[in-house]
Design an enzyme around this catalytic site. Structure first.
Site, PDB file in Angstrom:
ATOM      1  CG  ASP A   1      -1.794   1.228   1.292  1.00 15.13           C
ATOM      2  OD1 ASP A   1      -1.654   2.108   0.412  1.00 15.13           O
ATOM      3  OD2 ASP A   1      -2.623   1.327   2.229  1.00 15.13           O
TER       4      ASP A   1
ATOM      5  CG  HIS B   1      -3.726  12.573  11.102  1.00 16.73           C
ATOM      6  ND1 HIS B   1      -3.879  13.897  10.756  1.00 16.73           N
ATOM      7  CD2 HIS B   1      -2.467  12.220  10.709  1.00 16.73           C
ATOM      8  CE1 HIS B   1      -2.754  14.322  10.186  1.00 16.73           C
ATOM      9  NE2 HIS B   1      -1.881  13.330  10.152  1.00 16.73           N
TER      10      HIS B   1
ATOM     11  CG  ASP C   1       2.980  15.542  11.938  1.00 17.18           C
ATOM     12  OD1 ASP C   1       3.506  14.461  12.230  1.00 17.18           O
ATOM     13  OD2 ASP C   1       2.369  15.724  10.860  1.00 17.18           O
TER      14      ASP C   1
ATOM     15  CG  ASP D   1       5.371  14.656   9.242  1.00 15.76           C
ATOM     16  OD1 ASP D   1       5.432  15.622  10.043  1.00 15.76           O
ATOM     17  OD2 ASP D   1       4.399  13.880   9.193  1.00 15.76           O
TER      18      ASP D   1
ATOM     19  CE1 TYR E   1       5.379   8.486   8.877  1.00 15.41           C
ATOM     20  CE2 TYR E   1       5.092  10.761   8.156  1.00 15.41           C
ATOM     21  CZ  TYR E   1       4.669   9.680   8.898  1.00 15.41           C
ATOM     22  OH  TYR E   1       3.554   9.787   9.682  1.00 15.41           O
TER      23      TYR E   1
HETATM   24  N1  Q9C Z   1      -3.255  10.132  -0.818  1.00 22.02           N
HETATM   25  C1  Q9C Z   1       1.236  11.326  10.231  1.00 22.02           C
HETATM   26  O1  Q9C Z   1       2.195  11.953   9.863  1.00 22.02           O
HETATM   27  N2  Q9C Z   1      -1.094  10.442   3.472  1.00 22.02           N
HETATM   28  N3  Q9C Z   1       0.316  10.881   9.387  1.00 22.02           N
HETATM   29  C2  Q9C Z   1      -2.263  10.248   2.710  1.00 22.02           C
HETATM   30  C3  Q9C Z   1      -3.382  10.441   0.563  1.00 22.02           C
HETATM   31  C4  Q9C Z   1      -1.319  10.149   4.847  1.00 22.02           C
HETATM   32  C5  Q9C Z   1       0.432  11.173   8.002  1.00 22.02           C
HETATM   33  C6  Q9C Z   1      -2.042  10.493   1.248  1.00 22.02           C
HETATM   34  C7  Q9C Z   1      -0.317  10.802   5.736  1.00 22.02           C
HETATM   35  C8  Q9C Z   1      -0.581  10.509   7.174  1.00 22.02           C
HETATM   36  C9  Q9C Z   1       1.078  10.986  11.672  1.00 22.02           C
HETATM   37 ZN    ZN Z   2       2.535  13.996   9.824  1.00 23.08          ZN
END
Ligand code: Q9C
Ligand code: ZN
Length: 686
Positions: free
Chosen positions: A24, A139, A176, A269, A309
């Site tokens: 994924d 989130h 963040d 991030d 990340y």
């Molecule tokens: N196409 C945190 O940094 N990306 N969560 C979704 C959609 C999700 C990040 C992209 C990123 C979540 C804790």
């Molecule tokens: Zn984040």
């Protein structure tokens, strides 16, 4: 009363036991190595052994239900025994989430780790701390997992602190790069929790694509004014943009709010190299952000990991945060200190949106910018390119993401070598006139002069032949020189020296600095004092804070005079420090700071300590404080601020007088072309 000391570090291997089991591309960056590499790097810098290890525990169902519904809790619980097929199906019910059979266990540990940290800090067992947790939390919502987040660790912690300890004001700082919409939803109507988040937004084109992530979401009902969103509409934001948002938005409001506890949704991030964020902040930026937060809430700061990340960027930034919590001196922040137009635009918008709710913003012009014409936007962009070089997002042309990541790896490898320096074994040195007072200071070193009397006399007579004959002056110069020498040779980080002739001592000290090879010294003079200095070459930036209007205004851009009269009983100097002194200082990037407290000072002890505390982000925290009056209360308080043994209590807030605010405003307008960190409005760009 004994001040809490020590930094808690909370980490457990078990939180690396959940991971993505299928393909994924949306979720494959949230990996166990995030925790492993952060912890490894902490060990590498010998930071783990300096922290107090606090064990994790599971968060209880009752605690989880401080934020989440029992139905949702049951759903998460049920994933423990699922096979891959079933796990996939549950995951698909949410946006950007995966479940693993260990997810429930890890998520409970993440909650429990966060609560252990809060318990340790509030009970006074430690001063501050960090929890390295997975899965992240900000989130997740009452009924939903979202964006890799399962339980909202930080939101639960805030509710817990309110319930269990009766706290009335909690600040949540979410650095963040994503908007922690989950936290916003929980506290939208709650004035006891101030939520601050900056996030990549790009006019709602960036995930989670929400209208309510914009600057005009200020909170609802009683909670109006207690939700601060700083939306970044461009990628490539860096150190200066983040600091500008702190100086001009978060910190003034936070000082007015007077939090009792700070929770940091500590995602990295927003740091350089991150594939999600595409921002440019280097690891030491997080040291500076942490340092500023430590000046609030009596230093009770709990950092809880969220995103991040790029493994190298993440782990170096985690180390910078922990190192700062441990009160090490700060590395100098790198890069040109000038926020970009888009950042200033966002900052202006939040300030305007919050004008009705905060006294520190009450004289703000109420002009959000959403109605700016494209034409003037383009003109401003063109202007921007001429006035400030700003890192733009790296559009990978002919490179793959992993090439980019490796480039950042290499950059960080050499960057960290450049900015990390050996930390002096002792932080603060003092040379005070009456030795009898030495035991009243919170520091152990009373500096003795290493130089012998003859050497000193030679040095002084080369400077001023008359001075050598005056016993008292000689003693003063000796004090100042002894401390300065220790700072320059990096045997101590900062120091305090009493001098009965502060003006001469300072001139003498400055000369000594340049003989030693320093390039830029920021000299802040509090009180009335005439310094005869040559200010043309930019090696000295002289800032004079005094009561009386300076009669002849110098035309040197390196001489700034700030007329400030502290009203009796008012604690409002922080708006001058945050809105003016710090931005100028960060723009100048000194190698050393000298604070001189002369006669007729217009600032009280609290204000001077505040200044001393907040300036420690600069010049690798190298500060020499020269004090003319032998006023033990002042000396004590400054020594405390320098050694960081306790965060001074700056007292309840009262708004600044209109005169003071206008003085700052005028100076800002006048000087923001030169000192670019002062910019918090784009009007002069048009
Ligand atoms: N196409 C945190 O940094 N990306 N969560 C979704 C959609 C999700 C990040 C992209 C990123 C979540 C804790
Ligand atoms: Zn984040």
């Amino acid at each position: 009363f004994a001040m809490a000391s020590g930094t808690a570090l909370i980490y457990d291997d078990e939180m690396t036991s959940c991971k993505l089991l299928w393909d994924d591309p949306e979720c494959d960056i949230e990996v166990p190595e995030r925790l492993l590499s952060s912890y490894e790097q902490l060990k590498h810098y010998h930071l783990v052994e300096r922290c107090i290890h606090v064990p994790v525990r599971e968060g209880t169902e009752e605690e989880i239900m401080l934020v989440h519904s029992s139905e949702y809790l049951e759903v998460v619980k049920s994933t423990q025994t699922m096979n891959e097929e079933e796990l996939r199906r549950v995951s698909e019910n949410y946006d950007a989430v995966y479940f693993h059979p260990n997810t429930y266990r890890c998520a409970k540990l993440a909650v429990g780790a966060t609560l252990q940290l809060v318990d340790s800090v509030i009970s006074g067992k430690v001063h501050n701390g960090m929890a390295l947790v997975r899965p992240p939390g900000h989130h997740s919502q009452r009924n939903a997992a979202n964006g890799f987040c399962v339980f909202n660790n930080v939101a639960i912690a805030a509710q817990y602190a309110k319930r269990r300890y009766g706290l009335q004001r909690i600040l949540i700082v979410d650095w963040d790069v994503h908007h922690g919409q989950g936290i916003q939803y929980v506290f939208e109507e709650d004035p006891s929790v101030l939520y601050y988040s900056w996030h990549r937004y790009e006019h709602q084109q960036f995930w989670p694509l929400l209208r309510e992530s914009d600057y005009d979401a200020v909170g609802q009902g009683k909670g109006k004014g207690f939700n601060l969103n700083v939306p970044w509409n461009k990628v490539g934001m860096g150190n200066s943009d983040y600091l500008a948002a702190f100086f001009h938005v978060l910190l003034p409001v936070a000082f007015e709010f007077v939090p009792e506890l700070i929770l940091v949704s500590s995602g990295y991030d927003s740091g350089i190299g991150d594939p999600e964020g595409q921002m440019n902040a280097t690891p030491e930026c997080f040291a500076h952000l942490t340092h500023f937060l430590m000046q609030l809430a009596n230093g009770r700061v709990c950092a809880v990991l969220e995103g991040g990340y790029h493994l190298k960027s993440l782990s170096e930034s985690v180390c910078m945060t922990v190192k700062t919590l441990l009160r090490d001196p700060l590395p100098q922040i790198s890069g040109e200190m000038a926020p970009c137009l888009s950042a200033v635009e966002s900052i202006q918008n939040v300030r305007a949106a919050h004008k009705p709710y905060w006294k520190c913003l009450m004289y703000e012009e109420a002009t959000p910018l959403h109605n700016l014409s494209t034409k003037s936007q383009q003109m401003m962009e063109a202007e921007l390119i001429q006035t400030s070089t700003h890192p733009t997002a790296k559009q990978a042309v002919g490179t793959t993401n992993s090439d980019e990541a490796i480039k950042t790896d290499r950059f960080l490898e050499s960057h960290m070598k450049k900015i990390l320096f050996p930390v002096p074994p002792v932080k603060t040195a003092a040379a005070i006139v009456s030795k009898a007072d030495a035991h009243l200071l919170p520091i152990s070193v009373q500096v003795e002069m290493e130089m012998n009397a003859q050497e000193l006399k030679t040095l002084v007579s080369a400077f001023d032949a008359e001075l050598v004959k005056e016993e008292k002056a000689l003693l003063s110069l000796q004090n100042v020189l002894a401390v300065l020498d220790k700072i320059l040779k990096k045997k101590v980080c900062n120091g305090i020296a009493e001098s009965s002739v502060a003006s001469v001592s300072t001139t003498f000290a400055l000369k000594h600095c340049f003989d030693f090879g320093l390039q830029r010294v920021l000299c802040i003079v509090v009180g009335d004092m005439d310094l005869e200095l040559d200010l043309d070459d930019g090696k000295i930036l002289l800032m004079n804070i005094c009561q009386k209007q300076q009669t002849e205004k110098t035309n040197s851009k390196y001489h700034i005079s700030l007329n400030w009269k502290e009203d009796a009983g008012r604690n409002n100097f922080f708006c001058a420090v945050l809105g003016f002194i710090l931005p100028v200082a960060y723009s100048y990037q000194p190698d050393l700071m000298i604070i001189v407290i002369g006669p007729n000072r217009s600032l009280g002890v609290n204000a001077i300590s505040l200044l001393t505390c907040l300036l420690q982000g600069l010049a690798e925290s190298r500060i020499l404080v020269v004090i003319q009056d032998t006023e033990i209360k002042l000396v004590q308080s400054v020594a405390k601020a320098l050694s960081g043994v306790s965060t001074p209590d700056f007292g309840a807030y009262a708004p600044a007088s209109q005169e003071n605010v206008f003085e700052i405003k005028q100076l800002k307008d006048q000087l923001q072309q030169e000192w670019k960190m002062l910019r918090c409005s784009v009007k002069d760009w048009i």
